[in-house]
Design a protein around this motif. Structure first.
Motif, mmCIF file in Angstrom:
data_model
loop_
_atom_site.group_PDB
_atom_site.id
_atom_site.type_symbol
_atom_site.label_atom_id
_atom_site.label_comp_id
_atom_site.label_asym_id
_atom_site.label_seq_id
_atom_site.Cartn_x
_atom_site.Cartn_y
_atom_site.Cartn_z
ATOM 1 N N UNK A 1 -39.711 9.277 -19.022
ATOM 2 C CA UNK A 1 -38.981 10.486 -18.631
ATOM 3 C C UNK A 1 -38.786 10.512 -17.325
ATOM 4 N N UNK A 2 -40.090 10.360 -16.532
ATOM 5 C CA UNK A 2 -39.941 10.640 -14.877
ATOM 6 C C UNK A 2 -39.052 9.294 -14.365
ATOM 7 N N UNK A 3 -39.322 8.168 -14.882
ATOM 8 C CA UNK A 3 -38.695 7.020 -14.431
ATOM 9 C C UNK A 3 -36.996 7.279 -14.532
ATOM 10 N N UNK A 4 -36.525 7.762 -15.871
ATOM 11 C CA UNK A 4 -35.220 8.136 -16.061
ATOM 12 C C UNK A 4 -34.689 9.275 -15.023
ATOM 13 N N UNK A 5 -35.552 10.242 -14.929
ATOM 14 C CA UNK A 5 -35.265 11.369 -13.817
ATOM 15 C C UNK A 5 -35.174 10.695 -12.379
ATOM 16 N N UNK A 6 -36.033 9.917 -12.013
ATOM 17 C CA UNK A 6 -35.817 9.228 -10.705
ATOM 18 C C UNK A 6 -34.525 8.409 -10.627
ATOM 19 N N UNK B 1 -29.396 2.707 -22.682
ATOM 20 C CA UNK B 1 -28.882 1.752 -22.069
ATOM 21 C C UNK B 1 -29.666 0.468 -22.219
ATOM 22 N N UNK B 2 -29.062 -0.494 -22.216
ATOM 23 C CA UNK B 2 -29.805 -1.758 -22.808
ATOM 24 C C UNK B 2 -30.654 -2.513 -21.770
ATOM 25 N N UNK B 3 -30.160 -2.378 -20.431
ATOM 26 C CA UNK B 3 -31.016 -2.864 -19.357
ATOM 27 C C UNK B 3 -32.338 -2.331 -18.984
ATOM 28 N N UNK B 4 -33.349 -2.871 -18.744
ATOM 29 C CA UNK B 4 -34.578 -2.346 -18.301
ATOM 30 C C UNK B 4 -34.676 -1.314 -17.234
ATOM 31 N N UNK B 5 -35.369 -0.380 -17.073
ATOM 32 C CA UNK B 5 -35.261 0.562 -15.931
ATOM 33 C C UNK B 5 -35.735 -0.318 -14.611
ATOM 34 N N UNK B 6 -36.282 -1.328 -14.579
ATOM 35 C CA UNK B 6 -36.726 -2.114 -13.492
ATOM 36 C C UNK B 6 -35.375 -2.788 -13.032
ATOM 37 N N UNK B 7 -34.520 -3.307 -13.656
ATOM 38 C CA UNK B 7 -33.249 -3.788 -13.509
ATOM 39 C C UNK B 7 -32.157 -2.812 -12.939
ATOM 40 N N UNK B 8 -32.567 -1.775 -13.645
ATOM 41 C CA UNK B 8 -31.507 -0.649 -13.239
ATOM 42 C C UNK B 8 -31.938 -0.123 -11.678
ATOM 43 N N UNK B 9 -33.141 -0.045 -11.368
ATOM 44 C CA UNK B 9 -33.752 0.458 -10.276
ATOM 45 C C UNK B 9 -33.490 -0.787 -9.043
ATOM 46 N N UNK B 10 -33.526 -1.846 -9.392
ATOM 47 C CA UNK B 10 -33.209 -2.767 -8.335
ATOM 48 C C UNK B 10 -31.676 -2.756 -8.066
#
Length: 90
Positions: A48-53, A1-10
């Protein structure tokens, strides 16, 4: 995915917060649980943990949407019950 994990989380947090407005059980504290879940995972650094969360958050979102659909379906079934004297379509 192109967006950052932070933006996805928000984005996920905002979606869950909006969904929590209509949560059927006010005693469940949906917003508080979501907030604690996100705060617990705020210091994750392993991708990996970020993606799992994030996957867990998506799962919660999808289950909540399914719960709302079921609630709406049940409401419609109560409002428009099937009558036994109506002609059947064969």
């Amino acid at each position: 995915m192109s967006s950052s994990p932070r933006l996805r989380a928000l984005s996920l947090y905002k979606e869950l917060h909006r969904l929590g407005r209509e949560y059927p059980d006010p005693s469940y504290d949906f917003h508080g649980r979501i907030r604690r879940l996100f705060q617990k995972n705020k210091d994750l650094t392993d991708p990996e943990q970020i993606e799992q969360a994030l996957r867990l958050g998506e799962y919660i979102k999808n289950e909540t949407l399914a719960l709302y659909s079921l609630k709406k379906y049940r409401h419609l079934r109560q409002k428009y019950p099937l009558s036994s004297d109506s002609p059947s379509h064969s």
